[in-house]
Enzyme design. Structure first.
Site, PDB file in Angstrom:
ATOM      1  N   ASP A  86      -3.424   4.064   7.727  1.00 18.05           N
ATOM      2  CA  ASP A  86      -3.761   2.820   8.579  1.00 18.05           C
ATOM      3  C   ASP A  86      -2.809   1.900   8.813  1.00 18.05           C
ATOM      4  OD1 ASP A  86      -2.417   2.451   6.206  1.00 18.05           O
ATOM      5  OD2 ASP A  86      -3.976   1.309   4.743  1.00 18.05           O
ATOM      6  N   ASN A 155      -6.389  -3.723  -6.152  1.00 21.47           N
ATOM      7  CA  ASN A 155      -7.643  -3.930  -6.517  1.00 21.47           C
ATOM      8  C   ASN A 155      -7.661  -1.977  -6.456  1.00 21.47           C
ATOM      9  OD1 ASN A 155      -7.497  -3.451  -4.422  1.00 21.47           O
ATOM     10  ND2 ASN A 155      -8.555  -5.163  -3.630  1.00 21.47           N
ATOM     11  N   HIS A 157      -7.384  -0.360  -4.153  1.00 20.25           N
ATOM     12  CA  HIS A 157      -8.374   0.342  -2.836  1.00 20.25           C
ATOM     13  C   HIS A 157      -6.612   1.636  -2.551  1.00 20.25           C
ATOM     14  CE1 HIS A 157      -4.921  -2.633  -0.542  1.00 20.25           C
ATOM     15  NE2 HIS A 157      -5.035  -1.733  -0.890  1.00 20.25           N
ATOM     16  N   GLU A 162     -11.436  -0.835   0.668  1.00 19.79           N
ATOM     17  CA  GLU A 162     -11.087  -2.256  -0.218  1.00 19.79           C
ATOM     18  C   GLU A 162     -12.716  -1.831  -1.707  1.00 19.79           C
ATOM     19  OE1 GLU A 162      -8.669  -4.155  -0.649  1.00 19.79           O
ATOM     20  OE2 GLU A 162      -8.739  -5.607   0.937  1.00 19.79           O
TER      21      GLU A 162
HETATM   22  C1  GLP Z   1      -0.997  -1.890   1.738  1.00 19.87           C
HETATM   23  C2  GLP Z   1      -1.798   0.140   2.309  1.00 19.87           C
HETATM   24  C3  GLP Z   1      -1.659   1.143   1.063  1.00 19.87           C
HETATM   25  C4  GLP Z   1      -1.032   0.565   0.434  1.00 19.87           C
HETATM   26  C5  GLP Z   1      -0.940  -0.071  -1.038  1.00 19.87           C
HETATM   27  C6  GLP Z   1      -0.283  -0.915  -2.365  1.00 19.87           C
HETATM   28  O1  GLP Z   1      -2.431  -2.087   1.332  1.00 19.87           O
HETATM   29  N1  GLP Z   1      -2.960  -0.333   2.441  1.00 19.87           N
HETATM   30  O2  GLP Z   1      -1.885   2.210   1.431  1.00 19.87           O
HETATM   31  O3  GLP Z   1      -0.823   1.917  -0.634  1.00 19.87           O
HETATM   32  O4  GLP Z   1      -0.530  -1.884   0.453  1.00 19.87           O
HETATM   33  O5  GLP Z   1       1.297  -0.571  -1.454  1.00 19.87           O
HETATM   34  P1  GLP Z   1       2.993  -1.101  -1.846  1.00 19.87           P
HETATM   35  O6  GLP Z   1       2.933   0.518  -2.245  1.00 19.87           O
HETATM   36  O7  GLP Z   1       3.151  -2.104  -1.582  1.00 19.87           O
HETATM   37  O8  GLP Z   1       2.362  -1.494  -3.789  1.00 19.87           O
END
Ligand code: GLP
Length: 262
Positions: A86, A155, A157, A162
């Site tokens: 993404d 949440n 995702h 989302e």
């Molecule tokens: C972001 C990314 C996800 C990732 C998530 C969790 O929103 N788009 O791909 O898995 O956050 O991030 P973190 O590893 O910093 O908790």
């Protein structure tokens, strides 16, 4: 290749949204060790593997292990193709808060990944719809993703899919939830607000990977893991839809697993 204290302390086989393997490790370093070892064995078996990569805090130690293995000359990534999940809409790949810049800092600039095999979504593409379609085509042309790394949002995702994202969703532009905007703010280096939209691989695009590793670290992820693994399989928790995939492994530290039935 080292493979010392990276054994799970526990594996769950029941009361899950099967089929999923869930391995719980003593700490985040052991999770990172297990994930990076899986990546190294994949690349050894198939040097021209296609990897799906994620950003965020969770994969940082995995990318550190990949850098270290490259420097020890234990691993080469020169034939590997990558697709990132993404990108924030509106940010160019040069912007310090882009996921492209994160990938350069954490991995690409310090290893032998070849630029022509690195695929990143362009958040500042003139036409994000066309960018999304071209990305789907590029994944197909590369033969599909062999091994997809995923983190999980608070949440539930995955990527930037989302709650409410459908199982048949493809790469597309999405609006980020308030929860995600708040959760991601601390990782901004130059921006004072998180962009409100992003472009992300869809759930169907992710589910087409041959194998998926999903990683969760820390107690703040415990509720999302509980919902994804032991709650209803539905759109309110996108990660719960992974249960429909035949080759998914969850790798959690003790804290992220605290609400799971033992
Ligand atoms: C972001 C990314 C996800 C990732 C998530 C969790 O929103 N788009 O791909 O898995 O956050 O991030 P973190 O590893 O910093 O908790």
């Amino acid at each position: 290749m080292r493979n010392t204290a990276m054994k799970p302390v526990r594996s769950l086989e029941s009361k899950l949204n099967l089929p999923a393997n869930v391995h719980i490790f003593a700490n985040s370093q052991d999770v990172a060790g297990a994930v990076s070892n899986r990546i190294f064995s994949q690349i050894k078996r198939k040097p021209a593997s296609v990897l799906g990569l994620a950003t965020g805090e969770t994969p940082r130690p995995i990318y550190a292990a990949m850098r270290a293995a490259y420097h020890r000359q234990d691993a080469s990534f020169s034939h590997v193709t990558t697709f990132n999940l993404d990108e924030y809409a509106g940010l160019s790949n040069d912007h310090p808060d882009s996921f492209a810049a994160y990938m350069r800092r954490e991995l690409f600039a310090h290893t032998d990944f070849q630029a022509e095999r690195i695929n990143l979504l362009k958040g500042d593409a003139e036409n994000l719809h066309m960018e999304a379609g071209a990305y789907e085509n590029a994944i197909k042309a590369a033969g599909g993703i062999d091994l997809q790394l995923l983190g999980i949002g608070l949440n539930g995702h995955i990527g930037f899919n989302e709650p409410g994202s459908t199982a048949d969703s493809r790469t597309r532009t999405v609006r980020l939830s308030e929860a995600t905007l708040t959760a991601n703010l601390p990782s901004m280096t130059a921006l004072s607000a998180v962009p409100s939209q992003a472009i992300t691989m869809g759930i169907a695009s992710i589910l087409e990977a041959k194998e998926i590793l999903i990683i969760a670290i820390g107690s703040r992820k415990a509720r999302a893991c509980l919902r994804a693994l032991q709650g209803q399989q539905d759109l309110s928790c996108p990660a719960s839809l992974l249960a429909t995939h035949a080759n998914v492994t969850w790798l959690l530290d003790e804290d992220a697993s605290e609400f799971l039935d033992r």
